[in-house]
Design a protein around this motif. Structure first.
Motif, mmCIF file in Angstrom:
data_model
loop_
_atom_site.group_PDB
_atom_site.id
_atom_site.type_symbol
_atom_site.label_atom_id
_atom_site.label_comp_id
_atom_site.label_asym_id
_atom_site.label_seq_id
_atom_site.Cartn_x
_atom_site.Cartn_y
_atom_site.Cartn_z
ATOM 1 N N ILE A 115 -6.069 8.865 11.264
ATOM 2 C CA ILE A 115 -5.294 7.530 11.013
ATOM 3 C C ILE A 115 -5.901 6.924 9.734
ATOM 4 N N LEU A 116 -6.917 6.994 9.218
ATOM 5 C CA LEU A 116 -7.572 6.248 8.171
ATOM 6 C C LEU A 116 -7.022 6.533 6.780
ATOM 7 N N PRO A 117 -6.520 7.887 6.784
ATOM 8 C CA PRO A 117 -5.775 8.016 5.484
ATOM 9 C C PRO A 117 -4.324 7.566 5.477
ATOM 10 N N LYS A 118 -3.898 7.305 6.500
ATOM 11 C CA LYS A 118 -2.534 6.589 6.552
ATOM 12 C C LYS A 118 -2.656 5.160 6.454
ATOM 13 N N LEU A 119 -3.594 4.386 6.604
ATOM 14 C CA LEU A 119 -3.642 2.977 6.643
ATOM 15 C C LEU A 119 -4.114 2.576 5.454
ATOM 16 N N ARG A 120 -3.091 2.510 4.564
ATOM 17 C CA ARG A 120 -3.206 2.139 2.966
ATOM 18 C C ARG A 120 -2.855 0.733 2.808
ATOM 19 N N LYS A 121 -3.810 0.040 2.032
ATOM 20 C CA LYS A 121 -3.448 -1.423 1.582
ATOM 21 C C LYS A 121 -2.141 -1.510 1.271
ATOM 22 N N ARG A 122 -1.522 -2.617 1.431
ATOM 23 C CA ARG A 122 -0.058 -2.921 1.029
ATOM 24 C C ARG A 122 0.258 -4.243 0.729
ATOM 25 N N MET A 123 0.948 -4.196 -0.403
ATOM 26 C CA MET A 123 1.475 -5.544 -0.958
ATOM 27 C C MET A 123 2.266 -6.115 0.117
ATOM 28 N N GLY A 124 2.421 -7.500 0.252
ATOM 29 C CA GLY A 124 3.440 -7.908 1.139
ATOM 30 C C GLY A 124 4.786 -8.599 0.447
ATOM 31 N N GLY A 125 5.582 -8.910 1.374
ATOM 32 C CA GLY A 125 6.858 -9.393 0.463
ATOM 33 C C GLY A 125 8.059 -9.844 1.496
ATOM 34 N N GLU A 126 9.374 -9.558 1.204
ATOM 35 C CA GLU A 126 10.366 -9.798 2.133
ATOM 36 C C GLU A 126 9.958 -9.268 3.530
#
Length: 442
Positions: A115-126
């Motif tokens: 799981i952990l390698p897949k849960l990257r930080k993401r910028m939000g938006g639309e």
């Protein structure tokens, strides 16, 4: 292509600097603008004006503990966790959430490595709310206070910090880590984690610790308490437990999560915590996969859960295992339970979690230069719109959408200008699209 359009939100009130003020909000490139600087330095006018019809604009909510929602569970559906995060990120904006920490409950090392390698930080938006990192809740917790966690996967620290590294692997995506400080070697682990991952926040939770052990954990670098009152020792006059930390720790940062969903924590308990340390209160949902779904059977980690009568229980028991209450509803209940001001309630869901993660300069605030993550609310704290990174991610479909024409006279020096342009009423706000040269707009 970068969006350089300047948007001005008018006819609104803003929560800014701990006060509700009647001001306009200006944004561009996903940031909140200082209109005076814009005017004097750039001589720019807005490209678009949104009339908010008197709505309150608050910083967006930040949920530090959410296990899933809308049919997905971040721990249980490990092979498709990225898609699950996308689903939740899109769903929670309807509740006013603009950023969150996907929470992984106690699991095996194999699960973390997947799981952990897949849960990257993401910028939000639309597309939805931002992902600020992962909250690891367990498996280094007390079996006596495990709550809904699977006891078979709980661990101690036989080899100290090495055990933690072997269990989690790389932790560069982790923002918050909950552990029980009374576990042998836990205090040394806290110290080592804070040395290697300075931005990672250590939380005390699911613990049988007394107050003295809690104080030692704070000294070692812990600065948060996971869902205060839940899964910890009860208050006693000779050992106040972790509740005693709330009243005692004043020389170090300490905040604490509260689940004001009407089930996990009695209103009087929430009131006590708020009276003792109002600036430490952090609203969390602890929401599970059933958030946004009808009653039935769902999953939390490896456990089946039953959702009935507006609550979630471990299947076949009366043990609560998470919430299904939307975030903005929790804010309403927090305000009702504590009798606090509107400002305090909103900041407990926005500024306080941002301060917990030490990101208050650009999240949880409407100060100039901060990220344009905000929500439009009516008097009942219902979400009208949610904006993430300067993009509208949610519009309340319960309010009609219609368009009409509008004629306005502008005056500039000795010349008058008249133009017909479209004014669109979008689910509670009016958007004006100008066809005039910006220098003619007063």
């Amino acid at each position: 292509m970068e969006d350089v359009k300047i948007i001005k939100f008018s006819n609104c009130c803003l929560l800014r600097d701990h006060t509700i003020v009647k001001e306009d909000l200006w944004i561009r490139r996903g940031k909140i603008l200082n209109p005076q600087t814009l005017f004097f330095s750039e001589k720019k006018a807005p490209d678009e004006i949104i009339d908010c019809w008197g709505a309150l604009i608050s910083p967006g909510f930040i949920d530090l503990q959410i296990n899933g929602g809308f049919g997905t569970d971040f721990t249980h559906e490990k092979e498709n966790v990225e898609q699950g995060v996308t689903v939740v990120a899109k769903g929670v904006v309807a509740h006013g959430v603009t950023a969150f920490l996907p929470t992984i409950v106690s699991s095996s090392p194999e699960t973390y490595s997947t799981i952990l390698p897949k849960l990257r930080k993401r910028m939000g938006g639309e597309e939805g709310a931002a992902v600020l990192g992962v909250h690891l809740e367990g498996p280094f917790i007390s079996p006596l206070k495990k709550g809904a966690h699977d006891e078979k996967v709980l661990q101690s620290f036989p080899n100290g910090y090495e055990t933690l590294k072997e269990t989690y692997g790389r932790m560069h995506n982790v923002a918050l880590l909950t552990l029980a400080p009374e576990i042998p070697n836990a205090l040394d682990v806290i110290t080592r984690v804070k040395k290697d991952y300075q931005k990672l926040i250590i939380s005390i939770g699911h613990t049988n610790a007394d107050m003295d052990t809690g104080l030692k954990a704070i000294e070692c670098g812990a600065s948060f308490i996971t869902h205060l009152f839940n899964c910890m020792n009860l208050f006693h006059h000779r050992d106040p437990g972790l509740l005693g930390l709330v009243a005692t720790v004043t020389d170090k940062p300490l905040t604490f999560g509260l689940i004001p969903d009407g089930l996990h924590t009695h209103p009087a308990s929430i009131r006590i915590a708020h009276r003792v340390k109002p600036e430490g209160c952090v609203i969390v949902t602890d929401a599970i996969s059933a958030l946004g779904l009808p009653e039935g059977t769902h999953h939390l980690g490896v456990n089946k859960i039953d959702v009935r009568d507006g609550a979630a229980y471990i299947s076949g028991t009366e043990t609560l295992c998470g919430s299904i209450r939307p975030f903005n509803h929790c804010v309403k209940l927090f305000k009702t339970s504590t009798g606090c001001s509107l400002v305090e309630a909103l900041e407990a869901g926005s500024l306080h979690p941002a301060k917990t993660l030490n990101i208050q300069k650009h999240k949880g605030t409407l100060n100039f230069g901060a990220d344009a993550d905000f929500i439009l609310l009516n008097d009942n704290l219902d979400v009208i719109q949610t904006w993430v990174g300067g993009k509208c991610a949610y519009k309340n479909s319960a309010i009609e959408d219609h368009t009409f024409k509008y004629s306005v006279n502008f005056e500039n020096s000795n010349n008058s200008y008249e133009d017909i342009f479209e004014k669109r009423v979008i689910r509670g706000s009016k958007t004006v699209y100008f066809n005039l040269n910006p220098e003619h707009i007063p």
